[in-house]
Design a protein around this motif. Structure first.
Motif, PDB file in Angstrom:
ATOM      1  N   CYS A 319       0.787  -1.237   0.000  1.00 22.47           N
ATOM      2  CA  CYS A 319       0.000   0.000   0.000  1.00 22.47           C
ATOM      3  C   CYS A 319       0.820   1.289   0.000  1.00 22.47           C
ATOM      4  O   CYS A 319       0.251   2.377  -0.050  1.00 22.47           O
ATOM      5  CB  CYS A 319      -0.952   0.007   1.204  1.00 22.47           C
ATOM      6  N   SER A 320       2.136   1.181   0.095  1.00 17.21           N
ATOM      7  CA  SER A 320       2.971   2.384   0.040  1.00 17.21           C
ATOM      8  C   SER A 320       3.365   2.672  -1.407  1.00 17.21           C
ATOM      9  O   SER A 320       3.029   1.923  -2.323  1.00 17.21           O
ATOM     10  CB  SER A 320       4.223   2.206   0.899  1.00 17.21           C
ATOM     11  N   ASP A 321       4.119   3.754  -1.583  1.00 18.74           N
ATOM     12  CA  ASP A 321       4.573   4.111  -2.922  1.00 18.74           C
ATOM     13  C   ASP A 321       5.746   3.214  -3.321  1.00 18.74           C
ATOM     14  O   ASP A 321       6.507   2.742  -2.470  1.00 18.74           O
ATOM     15  CB  ASP A 321       5.010   5.584  -2.934  1.00 18.74           C
ATOM     16  N   PHE A 322       5.876   2.951  -4.617  1.00 23.65           N
ATOM     17  CA  PHE A 322       7.047   2.237  -5.111  1.00 23.65           C
ATOM     18  C   PHE A 322       7.353   2.745  -6.520  1.00 23.65           C
ATOM     19  O   PHE A 322       6.461   3.076  -7.289  1.00 23.65           O
ATOM     20  CB  PHE A 322       6.838   0.720  -5.116  1.00 23.65           C
ATOM     21  N   ARG A 323       8.637   2.848  -6.817  1.00 24.42           N
ATOM     22  CA  ARG A 323       9.086   3.348  -8.114  1.00 24.42           C
ATOM     23  C   ARG A 323      10.065   2.347  -8.707  1.00 24.42           C
ATOM     24  O   ARG A 323      11.225   2.288  -8.291  1.00 24.42           O
ATOM     25  CB  ARG A 323       9.759   4.717  -7.960  1.00 24.42           C
ATOM     26  N   ALA A 342      12.911  11.406   8.372  1.00 26.63           N
ATOM     27  CA  ALA A 342      13.167   9.983   8.127  1.00 26.63           C
ATOM     28  C   ALA A 342      12.725   9.612   6.708  1.00 26.63           C
ATOM     29  O   ALA A 342      11.765  10.183   6.186  1.00 26.63           O
ATOM     30  CB  ALA A 342      12.407   9.144   9.146  1.00 26.63           C
ATOM     31  N   PRO A 343      13.416   8.669   6.068  1.00 23.54           N
ATOM     32  CA  PRO A 343      13.014   8.242   4.725  1.00 23.54           C
ATOM     33  C   PRO A 343      11.559   7.758   4.727  1.00 23.54           C
ATOM     34  O   PRO A 343      11.111   7.121   5.689  1.00 23.54           O
ATOM     35  CB  PRO A 343      13.973   7.091   4.422  1.00 23.54           C
ATOM     36  N   PRO A 344      10.813   8.064   3.681  1.00 29.03           N
ATOM     37  CA  PRO A 344       9.395   7.671   3.628  1.00 29.03           C
ATOM     38  C   PRO A 344       9.229   6.175   3.381  1.00 29.03           C
ATOM     39  O   PRO A 344      10.192   5.480   3.024  1.00 29.03           O
ATOM     40  CB  PRO A 344       8.855   8.483   2.448  1.00 29.03           C
ATOM     41  N   SER A 345       8.001   5.690   3.557  1.00 25.45           N
ATOM     42  CA  SER A 345       7.686   4.294   3.267  1.00 25.45           C
ATOM     43  C   SER A 345       7.561   4.154   1.754  1.00 25.45           C
ATOM     44  O   SER A 345       6.504   4.404   1.176  1.00 25.45           O
ATOM     45  CB  SER A 345       6.370   3.898   3.955  1.00 25.45           C
ATOM     46  N   VAL A 346       8.660   3.785   1.110  1.00 29.24           N
ATOM     47  CA  VAL A 346       8.682   3.704  -0.353  1.00 29.24           C
ATOM     48  C   VAL A 346       9.788   2.748  -0.773  1.00 29.24           C
ATOM     49  O   VAL A 346      10.777   2.572  -0.049  1.00 29.24           O
ATOM     50  CB  VAL A 346       8.896   5.110  -0.975  1.00 29.24           C
ATOM     51  N   ILE A 347       9.609   2.095  -1.920  1.00 25.63           N
ATOM     52  CA  ILE A 347      10.663   1.261  -2.508  1.00 25.63           C
ATOM     53  C   ILE A 347      11.103   1.935  -3.798  1.00 25.63           C
ATOM     54  O   ILE A 347      10.286   2.163  -4.700  1.00 25.63           O
ATOM     55  CB  ILE A 347      10.173  -0.170  -2.800  1.00 25.63           C
ATOM     56  N   LEU A 348      12.391   2.277  -3.890  1.00 31.82           N
ATOM     57  CA  LEU A 348      12.928   2.940  -5.069  1.00 31.82           C
ATOM     58  C   LEU A 348      13.892   2.018  -5.807  1.00 31.82           C
ATOM     59  O   LEU A 348      14.680   1.304  -5.183  1.00 31.82           O
ATOM     60  CB  LEU A 348      13.694   4.211  -4.682  1.00 31.82           C
ATOM     61  N   GLY A 349      13.823   2.040  -7.133  1.00 30.91           N
ATOM     62  CA  GLY A 349      14.791   1.343  -7.962  1.00 30.91           C
ATOM     63  C   GLY A 349      15.628   2.372  -8.699  1.00 30.91           C
ATOM     64  O   GLY A 349      15.084   3.224  -9.402  1.00 30.91           O
ATOM     65  N   VAL A 350      16.950   2.347  -8.519  1.00 27.40           N
ATOM     66  CA  VAL A 350      17.822   3.375  -9.109  1.00 27.40           C
ATOM     67  C   VAL A 350      19.005   2.728  -9.826  1.00 27.40           C
ATOM     68  O   VAL A 350      19.393   1.604  -9.523  1.00 27.40           O
ATOM     69  CB  VAL A 350      18.341   4.357  -8.036  1.00 27.40           C
ATOM     70  N   THR A 351      19.596   3.499 -10.770  1.00 25.80           N
ATOM     71  CA  THR A 351      20.785   3.025 -11.481  1.00 25.80           C
ATOM     72  C   THR A 351      21.904   4.068 -11.472  1.00 25.80           C
ATOM     73  O   THR A 351      23.055   3.739 -11.740  1.00 25.80           O
ATOM     74  CB  THR A 351      20.441   2.694 -12.952  1.00 25.80           C
ATOM     75  N   PRO A 509       1.695   1.163   6.798  1.00 27.62           N
ATOM     76  CA  PRO A 509       0.703   1.507   5.767  1.00 27.62           C
ATOM     77  C   PRO A 509       0.024   0.277   5.175  1.00 27.62           C
ATOM     78  O   PRO A 509      -1.131   0.358   4.748  1.00 27.62           O
ATOM     79  CB  PRO A 509       1.544   2.220   4.695  1.00 27.62           C
ATOM     80  N   ASN A 510       0.722  -0.865   5.153  1.00 25.43           N
ATOM     81  CA  ASN A 510       0.111  -2.074   4.599  1.00 25.43           C
ATOM     82  C   ASN A 510      -1.057  -2.557   5.456  1.00 25.43           C
ATOM     83  O   ASN A 510      -2.081  -3.006   4.923  1.00 25.43           O
ATOM     84  CB  ASN A 510       1.152  -3.186   4.459  1.00 25.43           C
ATOM     85  N   PHE A 511      -0.922  -2.474   6.783  1.00 26.00           N
ATOM     86  CA  PHE A 511      -2.057  -2.839   7.641  1.00 26.00           C
ATOM     87  C   PHE A 511      -3.195  -1.850   7.466  1.00 26.00           C
ATOM     88  O   PHE A 511      -4.356  -2.235   7.346  1.00 26.00           O
ATOM     89  CB  PHE A 511      -1.650  -2.885   9.119  1.00 26.00           C
ATOM     90  N   ASP A 512      -2.857  -0.562   7.431  1.00 29.05           N
ATOM     91  CA  ASP A 512      -3.889   0.461   7.291  1.00 29.05           C
ATOM     92  C   ASP A 512      -4.687   0.250   6.005  1.00 29.05           C
ATOM     93  O   ASP A 512      -5.923   0.285   6.013  1.00 29.05           O
ATOM     94  CB  ASP A 512      -3.235   1.848   7.288  1.00 29.05           C
TER      95      ASP A 512
END
Length: 605
Positions: A319-323, A342-351, A509-512
């Motif tokens: 339920c959080s953001d992901f890129r 603090a870093p947000p609840s998010v998954i980032l993919g970077v190069t 956020p996933n429980f919410d």
């Protein structure tokens, strides 16, 4: 409150996205096979004839061609259909996200995907239609509300005739649908043709897509595109998790070019192979909505790994953001890389190597090297300290100070290692890992489902002449008490601090997101049971005990209740709505003619 005279008729529930089905298959040349409908409600009627480009819009927002201009840099050269709307901010996002970073060195053809925020709150004229298609979709396959996906086919080849010395162009599909496997397969058909034949080829492809039936869950579709026929099935929330229900159809198989066993699943084993000694810890981090960054050598590996992480907690929705692919030009770059909070609840993919320094303060970093073939053995790797991560050239591994709540499951590691040694097919390895994650997530979520189900009032407490009863509140202490006898130990062999894991999860956020969805479903179920109870009552006899004013008020409230049920597609027994409509009509006919005329007038929009 009692349902009498001018008194209130129950409480309104949250507005749902579930509306009448509008599949419009009757005018499509594409073949459609309908499986039995899922539980809850009547079968939907065939929809009305749609306007040109409406069918296209149920699959895609638009198709973009992004090229490289020596003066402007990346630029959107073409948008199909031409009437498609994108804000300048959205175009800028698409431009930067459609090309790999220069350091990636992606020669030849590369496919990847990205995800970006919708720039404005534009509403589609197909709003009701699109919400219908979502009604029976699994949580992870529902249409995105505030984001778009971009599915990219990028080509970079040497061309001495160009000043830059290279031909660089991307064909990008923009959609709200998370059908990553399907759209990548579609691009493999469309992009090579486009690079050879240019724009007329895109027009033909768009016209083909505009003849497809809508992507309605539970239906097997044969979809013609540029002389090729794809066969897919859109999964439903009623499917048994971990199974594929693609049915072979004898009369159509001779015409089918490609059968896709899945529309959205990535190869988990290939994605996690560089760090598969840590898969259980990664599952915990995703479950808890922790800030994660994936550093990879290319957008393809970056996006695949992020999508694998998001899907590893399925059937629970992340339920959080992901890129899947994130760049320094992204509009959320400052928001996500600031050190002031603090870093947000998010998954980032970077190069980009720049992120190795910019995101050094993030608590969990996954470094992916070049993804090896399944035949090569991955080496045992320890979790590395964050201070050891200096550049993107650091060794592959997981850099974190996180201590998992659960003990490590050595069995799954040994099973996968044995598969590599025995050269077990990659598809089989993927199936083993997907089943492992599924069983782990189900063991975790079943106690929560059981407790939340206990918050539902008993059916005998539902009275047709009172408001539907309220759900009991979720009380953390009460839930924790249930774990002693009915916890995950009943279905999982894993030991560890399950209680601590649940405490952490309940703040995530996933429980919410999960609980909001379950509460909405249960509230709608209560509304449905209340309507069904009303259907069993003799309304005419009830009306005789009231004045005409009270009778009119009652009819108006019942009609409002009826329209709410139709709008929200409540999970009613078949025939409930038509039966209640007949009851209301009988009551109206029992009233004086002048009142009948008032009550038969359509409501003011």
């Amino acid at each position: 409150m009692a349902l009498q005279g001018s008194e209130e008729l129950g409480e309104q529930v949250e507005e749902s996205e579930d509306l009448d089905d509008q599949d419009a298959s009757s005018i499509s040349p594409a073949e459609e096979i309908t499986l039995p409908p899922g539980p809850g409600g009547d079968e939907e009627p065939e929809d009305a004839v749609l306007l040109p480009w409406d069918r296209f819009s149920t699959w895609l927002h638009c198709i973009c061609v992004v090229g490289f201009d020596l003066e402007l840099g990346q630029a959107v050269e073409v948008i199909y259909p031409h009437h498609s709307k994108l804000s300048e901010k959205e175009k800028t996002s698409i431009c930067y996200l459609s090309f790999p970073d220069s350091n990636s060195g992606c020669l030849g053809d590369t496919q990847f995907c990205f995800r970006f925020r919708q720039g404005s709150n534009r509403k589609s004229s197909l709003g009701c239609f699109l919400e219908t298609a979502d009604r029976d979709a699994p949580p992870c396959l529902k249409r995105e509300q505030g984001h778009y996906y971009g599915y990219v086919y990028f080509r970079q080849v040497r061309d001495k005739s160009l000043k830059r010395g290279y031909f660089q162009k991307s064909l990008v599909l923009i959609s709200k649908l998370p059908y990553v496997t399907f759209f990548h397969s579609l691009l493999k058909i469309m992009a090579p043709e486009y690079f050879e034949k240019q724009e007329p080829c895109l027009e033909a492809a768009c016209n083909d897509i505009d003849r497809w039936p809508s992507p309605h869950p539970g239906r097997i579709l044969t979809l013609p595109i540029m002389g090729v026929v794809l066969k897919v099935r859109i999964p439903t929330c009623y499917d048994k998790p971990g199974t594929s229900q693609l049915v072979q159809s004898a009369q159509s198989d001779s015409l089918v070019s490609i059968v896709l066993p899945t529309i959205h699943e990535v190869d988990l084993f290939r994605c996690f192979y560089p760090v598969f000694f840590h898969i259980q810890m990664l599952w915990e981090l995703v479950l808890l909505g922790e800030a994660l960054v994936v550093m990879a050598p290319s957008p393809a590996e970056s996006s695949d790994t992020v999508l694998a992480l998001v899907s590893c907690i399925s059937p629970l929705r992340y339920c959080s953001d992901f890129r899947p692919y994130f760049t320094i030009h992204d509009s959320e770059f400052k928001e996500y890389t600031t050190r002031t909070q603090a870093p947000p609840s998010v998954i980032l993919g970077v190069t980009n190597p720049f992120f190795a320094k910019t995101l050094q303060h993030w608590p969990h970093i996954i470094r992916i090297g070049d993804m090896k073939q399944a035949g090569e053995m991955a080496k045992q790797m320890k979790v590395k300290k964050l201070k050891n991560l200096k550049t993107l050239d650091s060794k592959p591994g997981v850099y974190t100070a996180y201590k998992p709540y659960l003990s490590k499951d050595e069995d799954i590691i040994k099973q996968l290692q044995k598969g590599v040694q025995q050269k077990r097919p990659s598809a089989a390895q993927n199936a083993i890992l997907r089943r492992y994650f599924l069983e782990l997530t189900q063991s975790f979520i079943i106690p929560l489902e059981r407790y939340v189900a206990s918050l539902m009032p008993l059916q005998k407490t539902i009275s047709p002449w009172k408001s539907p009863p309220q759900l009991r509140p979720f009380i953390q202490q009460d839930f924790m008490k249930t774990l002693e006898k009915a916890g995950p130990q009943l279905t999982s062999r894993l030991k560890g601090d399950w209680i601590g894991l649940y405490r952490h999860f309940l703040k995530s956020p996933n429980f919410d997101g999960w609980f909001r969805n379950r509460r909405r479903e249960m509230t709608q179920k209560l509304e449905a049971l209340h309507l069904e109870a009303l259907c069993e009552e003799d309304l005419q006899q009830r009306i005789q005990k009231h004045t005409e004013v009270e009778a009119v008020d009652l009819v108006l409230k019942l009609k409002d209740k009826l329209s709410q049920a139709e709008r929200e597609q409540l999970p009613l027994r078949p025939g409930t709505l038509s039966k209640l409509t007949a009851h209301i009509e009988a009551v109206i006919l029992a009233l004086p003619e002048d009142l009948q005329g008032i009550l038969h007038k359509p409501p003011t929009p």
